[in-house]
Scaffold this motif. Structure first.
Motif, mmCIF file in Angstrom:
data_model
loop_
_atom_site.group_PDB
_atom_site.id
_atom_site.type_symbol
_atom_site.label_atom_id
_atom_site.label_comp_id
_atom_site.label_asym_id
_atom_site.label_seq_id
_atom_site.Cartn_x
_atom_site.Cartn_y
_atom_site.Cartn_z
ATOM 1 N N SER A 84 0.743 -1.348 0.120
ATOM 2 C CA SER A 84 0.017 -0.087 -0.041
ATOM 3 C C SER A 84 0.911 1.343 0.031
ATOM 4 C CB SER A 84 -0.839 0.092 1.225
ATOM 5 O OG SER A 84 -0.019 -0.052 2.465
ATOM 6 N N TRP A 85 2.219 1.265 -0.178
ATOM 7 C CA TRP A 85 2.939 2.312 0.076
ATOM 8 C C TRP A 85 2.535 3.461 -0.984
ATOM 9 C CZ3 TRP A 85 5.951 4.471 -3.829
ATOM 10 C CH2 TRP A 85 6.641 3.713 -4.799
ATOM 11 N N GLU A 86 2.324 2.883 -2.199
ATOM 12 C CA GLU A 86 1.967 4.030 -3.381
ATOM 13 C C GLU A 86 0.598 4.763 -2.804
ATOM 14 O OE1 GLU A 86 2.526 2.436 -7.775
ATOM 15 O OE2 GLU A 86 2.122 0.746 -6.237
ATOM 16 N N LEU A 87 -0.315 4.028 -2.344
ATOM 17 C CA LEU A 87 -1.553 4.870 -1.834
ATOM 18 C C LEU A 87 -1.244 5.783 -0.784
ATOM 19 C CD1 LEU A 87 -4.488 2.251 -3.033
ATOM 20 C CD2 LEU A 87 -4.079 4.607 -3.863
ATOM 21 N N LEU A 88 -0.336 5.114 0.368
ATOM 22 C CA LEU A 88 -0.198 5.863 1.364
ATOM 23 C C LEU A 88 0.635 7.245 1.046
ATOM 24 C CD1 LEU A 88 0.937 2.989 3.621
ATOM 25 C CD2 LEU A 88 -0.963 4.595 4.030
ATOM 26 N N PHE A 89 1.346 7.167 -0.073
ATOM 27 C CA PHE A 89 2.021 8.240 -0.323
ATOM 28 C C PHE A 89 1.251 9.209 -0.951
ATOM 29 C CE2 PHE A 89 5.035 10.080 -3.758
ATOM 30 C CZ PHE A 89 5.723 11.231 -2.902
ATOM 31 N N HIS A 90 0.260 8.483 -1.831
ATOM 32 C CA HIS A 90 -0.776 9.583 -2.723
ATOM 33 C C HIS A 90 -1.753 10.077 -1.710
ATOM 34 C CE1 HIS A 90 -5.051 9.765 -3.893
ATOM 35 N NE2 HIS A 90 -4.532 10.314 -5.110
ATOM 36 N N HIS A 91 -2.427 9.532 -0.850
ATOM 37 C CA HIS A 91 -3.053 10.186 0.191
ATOM 38 C C HIS A 91 -2.462 11.056 1.006
ATOM 39 C CE1 HIS A 91 -5.943 7.356 -1.058
ATOM 40 N NE2 HIS A 91 -6.398 6.757 0.207
ATOM 41 N N SER A 92 -1.087 11.006 1.274
ATOM 42 C CA SER A 92 -0.388 12.050 2.213
ATOM 43 C C SER A 92 -0.337 13.239 1.369
ATOM 44 C CB SER A 92 0.950 11.655 2.382
ATOM 45 O OG SER A 92 0.937 10.253 2.933
ATOM 46 N N VAL A 93 -0.088 13.270 0.141
ATOM 47 C CA VAL A 93 -0.123 14.422 -0.844
ATOM 48 C C VAL A 93 -1.647 15.195 -0.825
ATOM 49 C CG1 VAL A 93 0.196 15.412 -3.171
ATOM 50 C CG2 VAL A 93 1.758 13.320 -2.216
ATOM 51 N N VAL A 94 -2.624 14.263 -0.991
ATOM 52 C CA VAL A 94 -4.061 14.946 -0.957
ATOM 53 C C VAL A 94 -4.351 15.496 0.256
ATOM 54 C CG1 VAL A 94 -6.315 14.170 -1.394
ATOM 55 C CG2 VAL A 94 -4.570 13.124 -3.003
ATOM 56 N N ILE A 95 -3.941 14.715 1.222
ATOM 57 C CA ILE A 95 -4.157 15.440 2.762
ATOM 58 C C ILE A 95 -3.425 16.917 2.921
ATOM 59 C CG2 ILE A 95 -4.064 15.169 5.097
ATOM 60 C CD1 ILE A 95 -4.235 12.006 4.651
ATOM 61 N N VAL A 96 -2.184 16.938 2.395
ATOM 62 C CA VAL A 96 -1.509 18.132 2.648
ATOM 63 C C VAL A 96 -2.238 19.267 1.637
ATOM 64 C CG1 VAL A 96 0.575 19.291 2.008
ATOM 65 C CG2 VAL A 96 0.665 17.041 3.267
ATOM 66 N N CYS A 97 -2.519 18.872 0.438
ATOM 67 C CA CYS A 97 -3.038 19.822 -0.346
ATOM 68 C C CYS A 97 -4.647 20.479 -0.184
ATOM 69 C CB CYS A 97 -2.957 19.664 -2.055
ATOM 70 S SG CYS A 97 -1.498 19.234 -2.504
ATOM 71 N N PHE A 98 -5.257 19.542 -0.005
ATOM 72 C CA PHE A 98 -6.755 19.800 0.543
ATOM 73 C C PHE A 98 -6.870 20.265 1.929
ATOM 74 C CE2 PHE A 98 -9.590 16.751 -2.003
ATOM 75 C CZ PHE A 98 -8.910 17.036 -3.261
ATOM 76 N N GLY A 99 -5.678 20.128 2.823
ATOM 77 C CA GLY A 99 -5.493 20.627 4.109
ATOM 78 C C GLY A 99 -5.298 22.007 4.013
ATOM 79 N N ILE A 100 -4.407 22.476 3.005
ATOM 80 C CA ILE A 100 -4.106 23.826 2.724
ATOM 81 C C ILE A 100 -5.321 24.757 2.475
ATOM 82 C CG2 ILE A 100 -2.995 25.406 1.311
ATOM 83 C CD1 ILE A 100 -0.533 23.518 1.330
ATOM 84 N N ALA A 101 -6.174 24.278 1.647
ATOM 85 C CA ALA A 101 -7.338 24.759 1.234
ATOM 86 C C ALA A 101 -8.441 24.761 2.331
ATOM 87 C CB ALA A 101 -7.774 23.850 -0.094
ATOM 88 N N VAL A 102 -8.535 23.813 2.814
ATOM 89 C CA VAL A 102 -9.278 23.793 4.257
ATOM 90 C C VAL A 102 -9.082 24.926 5.340
ATOM 91 C CG1 VAL A 102 -10.319 22.555 6.281
ATOM 92 C CG2 VAL A 102 -10.153 21.493 3.821
ATOM 93 N N LEU A 103 -7.471 25.017 5.603
ATOM 94 C CA LEU A 103 -7.110 25.778 6.662
ATOM 95 C C LEU A 103 -7.122 27.311 6.269
ATOM 96 C CD1 LEU A 103 -4.120 23.809 7.974
ATOM 97 C CD2 LEU A 103 -6.297 24.048 9.078
ATOM 98 N N LEU A 104 -6.916 27.631 4.935
ATOM 99 C CA LEU A 104 -6.575 29.171 4.586
ATOM 100 C C LEU A 104 -7.954 29.550 3.861
ATOM 101 C CD1 LEU A 104 -3.510 28.713 2.513
ATOM 102 C CD2 LEU A 104 -3.535 29.706 4.832
ATOM 103 N N HIS A 105 -9.051 28.529 3.920
ATOM 104 C CA HIS A 105 -10.283 28.968 3.207
ATOM 105 C C HIS A 105 -10.075 29.650 1.596
ATOM 106 C CE1 HIS A 105 -13.299 28.279 6.439
ATOM 107 N NE2 HIS A 105 -12.076 28.682 6.887
ATOM 108 N N GLN A 106 -8.946 29.062 1.083
ATOM 109 C CA GLN A 106 -8.760 29.478 -0.366
ATOM 110 C C GLN A 106 -8.379 28.296 -1.075
ATOM 111 O OE1 GLN A 106 -5.335 32.609 0.446
ATOM 112 N NE2 GLN A 106 -6.873 33.994 -0.330
ATOM 113 N N TYR A 107 -8.567 28.591 -2.331
ATOM 114 C CA TYR A 107 -8.167 27.411 -3.392
ATOM 115 C C TYR A 107 -9.169 26.029 -3.116
ATOM 116 C CZ TYR A 107 -3.908 29.835 -3.227
ATOM 117 O OH TYR A 107 -2.857 31.056 -3.140
ATOM 118 N N VAL A 108 -10.285 26.516 -2.721
ATOM 119 C CA VAL A 108 -11.337 25.458 -2.330
ATOM 120 C C VAL A 108 -11.908 25.089 -3.864
ATOM 121 C CG1 VAL A 108 -13.720 25.049 -1.718
ATOM 122 C CG2 VAL A 108 -11.824 26.343 0.000
#
Length: 218
Positions: A84-108
Motif C-alpha cells: 500500500s505504500w503507493e496509495l499511502l504516499f498518494h493520500h499524504s499528498v492529497v491530505i496536505v494539498c486539501f488541508g491547505i485549502a481547508v485551513l486557508l479557506h482559499q483554493y477551495v
C-alpha cells in the motif's frame, strides 16, 4: 484525487470492506456528484478557483480530507507496507494539498476540480465488486471496463491536465509556497495516474481473459 486500490485484479484485499468504510466511500462518490453540480450551478467558479466557492464547498473539501485520513489509517492498519505504500504516499499528498485549502479557506475551487476524479471511482469500485463476485467474464464487466476507461480519461487524465495548465498560467497570481506545493502535488499525481492507466489497460484490454482470471486468484 483518490486512487483506487481496485485497479488491478490481483491487488484487492480478498474481502469486502466493512460496512462503515463502504458507507464512507459511497459518501465520497456522492461528494463528487455534488462537486460536479457545484460547477454546473456556479459557472463563475471556473473563473476564480482561489477565493470564490459556492456554499458548502469548504465543508465538502473538509469531509474529503477526513475520508483520505480514514482510508490512510485503514490501509496502515490492515495492509502490509509493500502493498500500500503507493496509495499511502498518494493520500499524504492529497491530505496536505486539501488541508491547505481547508485551513486557508482559499483554493477551495481548485480542490473541487481535483474531486472530479472521484466520478471515475464509481466504476473502479464497481469493477472491484464484479471481480470479487467472480463476474470477470460477463458482459457487465466488459461494459463497465469500457465506461471505466472513458471516465478515467475524462475525469482523471483530462482533469489533471487542466489543473496543471491552470497552475502554469496562474503562477504569477499564486504565492510561491502554495505554488510549490501545488506543483509538487501535480508532479506526483500525474505520473501516478498515467502508470495506473497503463495497469488498467494491461489488465482489462491487453490481456487474455485467462490471464485476468489468474491474477484475480492470486
Amino acid at each position: 484525487m483518490g486512487e483506487s486500490r481496485d485497479l488491478r485484479p490481483g491487488e484487492h484485499r480478498g474481502r469486502l470492506s466493512p460496512p462503515r468504510k463502504r458507507g464512507v466511500e459511497m459518501e465520497m462518490l456522492g461528494d463528487s456528484e455534488e462537486c460536479w453540480g457545484g460547477f454546473c450551478l456556479h459557472p463563475g467558479l471556473s473563473e476564480d478557483l482561489v477565493g470564490t466557492h459556492p456554499p458548502g464547498a469548504h465543508s465538502l473539501v473538509a469531509v474529503s480530507v477526513g475520508y483520505f485520513l480514514e482510508d490512510f489509517v485503514d490501509m496502515l492498519c490492515n495492509q502490509k507496507l509493500h502493498q500500500s505504500w503507493e496509495l499511502l504516499f498518494h493520500h499524504s499528498v492529497v491530505i496536505v494539498c486539501f488541508g491547505i485549502a481547508v485551513l486557508l479557506h482559499q483554493y477551495v475551487g481548485f480542490a473541487l476540480v481535483a474531486l472530479l476524479v472521484e466520478i471515475n471511482s464509481i466504476f473502479l469500485h464497481l469493477r472491484q465488486i464484479l471481480l470479487m463476485a467472480n463476474l470477470v467474464h460477463t458482459t457487465c464487466y466488459r461494459l463497465n471496463s469500457i465506461i471505466n476507461l472513458g471516465t478515467y480519461m475524462v475525469f482523471r487524465i483530462a482533469t489533471l491536465t487542466w489543473m496543471a495548465r491552470w497552475l502554469f498560467l496562474n503562477r504569477g497570481n499564486v504565492p510561491p509556497a502554495t505554488y510549490a506545493v501545488g506543483t509538487v502535488g501535480m508532479a506526483i499525481m500525474t505520473p501516478m495516474n498515467i502508470i495506473l492507466l497503463y495497469r488498467l489497460l494491461r489488465s482489462d484490454f491487453f490481456k487474455s481473459s485467462r490471464d485476468v482470471q489468474q491474477e484475480k486468484e492470486q
